[in-house]
Scaffold this motif. Structure first.
Motif, mmCIF file in Angstrom:
data_model
loop_
_atom_site.group_PDB
_atom_site.id
_atom_site.type_symbol
_atom_site.label_atom_id
_atom_site.label_comp_id
_atom_site.label_asym_id
_atom_site.label_seq_id
_atom_site.Cartn_x
_atom_site.Cartn_y
_atom_site.Cartn_z
ATOM 1 N N GLY A 1 0.812 -1.212 0.000
ATOM 2 C CA GLY A 1 0.000 0.000 0.000
ATOM 3 C C GLY A 1 0.844 1.259 0.000
ATOM 4 N N PHE A 2 1.952 1.254 0.749
ATOM 5 C CA PHE A 2 2.844 2.406 0.758
ATOM 6 C C PHE A 2 3.462 2.641 -0.622
ATOM 7 N N LEU A 3 3.913 1.574 -1.269
ATOM 8 C CA LEU A 3 4.482 1.718 -2.608
ATOM 9 C C LEU A 3 3.437 2.221 -3.605
ATOM 10 N N LEU A 4 2.196 1.780 -3.456
ATOM 11 C CA LEU A 4 1.120 2.278 -4.319
ATOM 12 C C LEU A 4 0.901 3.771 -4.107
ATOM 13 N N SER A 5 0.904 4.215 -2.866
ATOM 14 C CA SER A 5 0.708 5.637 -2.570
ATOM 15 C C SER A 5 1.865 6.471 -3.111
ATOM 16 N N VAL A 6 3.093 5.989 -2.923
ATOM 17 C CA VAL A 6 4.262 6.717 -3.430
ATOM 18 C C VAL A 6 4.230 6.794 -4.952
ATOM 19 N N GLY A 7 3.897 5.679 -5.594
ATOM 20 C CA GLY A 7 3.816 5.692 -7.054
ATOM 21 C C GLY A 7 2.759 6.656 -7.571
ATOM 22 N N PHE B 1 -7.483 7.376 2.008
ATOM 23 C CA PHE B 1 -8.849 7.041 1.592
ATOM 24 C C PHE B 1 -8.925 5.850 0.641
ATOM 25 N N LEU B 2 -7.931 5.677 -0.213
ATOM 26 C CA LEU B 2 -7.967 4.554 -1.150
ATOM 27 C C LEU B 2 -7.308 3.311 -0.564
ATOM 28 N N VAL B 3 -6.136 3.501 0.060
ATOM 29 C CA VAL B 3 -5.376 2.344 0.542
ATOM 30 C C VAL B 3 -5.850 1.897 1.921
ATOM 31 N N ARG B 4 -5.738 2.795 2.917
ATOM 32 C CA ARG B 4 -5.976 2.362 4.303
ATOM 33 C C ARG B 4 -7.453 2.123 4.616
ATOM 34 N N LEU B 5 -8.336 2.973 4.125
ATOM 35 C CA LEU B 5 -9.749 2.835 4.473
ATOM 36 C C LEU B 5 -10.555 2.037 3.452
#
Length: 247
Positions: free
Chosen positions: A61-67, A184-188
């Motif tokens: 999820g972190f890599l998705l957010s960074v990308g 909102f997209l990854v964590r929740l």
């Protein structure tokens, strides 16, 4: 004695060489920095939650957010998408220090949201060992706080966009967009969905890793046993304490 214009030319050339060397150093340090950060986060989350799936999910999820943050920043500040409405002063390559700053700050915020959300799920799971109920209870108890924290951080980062500084604006935009995607997209959204799909498997740790990794009680959940065979329940010390209070 050298002419003033030759001195200025020499200083500009030296400054350009220094900038190139700095960019090369930062670019070379980006991959090791990411490996170290991701590796440590995997290890610490594995120790905290006694699980393999949760650290892998958190890192993905972190890599998705960074990308997503980097992609949106490049689209705006290099390709010129929405540059006029946002008031971007100039378009061009981003500074070499932008990726490291964005990754560092976004990693801290993303892991905060992850730990806060999953800790509530783990607390529920240790009470009744119902994975689906734990997901619902964890999201229900933390969604408002995660949303409030994310909105505050987004507002702070967006405020820096009004500075019109070409060095600050890409960082502020990347962090604001990254927090928006991560919270909102990854964590929740994705985290509860993945946890619900995994069920009880999300809380399993291979026995070999369980013997090697230290046991750390992050949330102070000592009253609840983590052994599946024993099941949740009060410890003997707590039972004695409750009996003493009753008497």
């Amino acid at each position: 004695m050298a002419a003033p214009h030759s001195v200025v030319r020499r200083l500009r050339r030296r400054h350009r060489y220094v900038s190139i060397d700095l960019s090369d150093k930062l670019s070379g340090a980006l991959a090791p920095f990411l490996i170290v950060v991701v590796g440590l986060s995997l290890l610490l989350l594995m120790i905290a939650f006694r699980s393999v799936a949760i650290p892998l999910k958190a890192t993905a999820g972190f890599l998705l957010s960074v990308g997503a943050a980097f992609g949106a920043t490049v689209a705006v500040f290099q390709w010129g998408w929405l540059a006029d409405p946002l008031g971007v002063p100039s378009e061009g390559p981003l500074a070499s220090f932008v990726p490291i700053i964005v990754m560092s700050v976004l990693f801290g915020l993303a892991m905060d949201y992850e730990v806060f959300l999953v800790s509530a799920m783990r607390e529920d799971y240790l009470r009744h060992h119902d994975a689906r109920r734990a997901v619902l209870g964890g999201v229900r108890s933390t969604a408002r706080l995660v949303t409030s924290a994310a909105v505050i951080m987004i507002a702070v980062f967006v405020s820096f966009l009004f500075s019109r500084d070409p060095d600050i604006m890409p960082i502020a935009f990347a962090l604001a967009f990254g927090v928006l995607v991560d919270a909102f997209l990854v964590r929740l959204t994705l985290v509860p969905a993945v946890m619900a799909l995994l069920g009880d498997r999300a809380w399993r740790l291979p026995r070999r890793l369980d013997r090697v990794l230290p046991h750390v009680d992050v949330e102070g959940g000592g009253p609840y046993a983590t052994d599946d065979a024993a099941g949740p329940g009060p410890s003997s010390a707590d039972s004695r304490l409750a009996g003493a209070v009753t008497r």
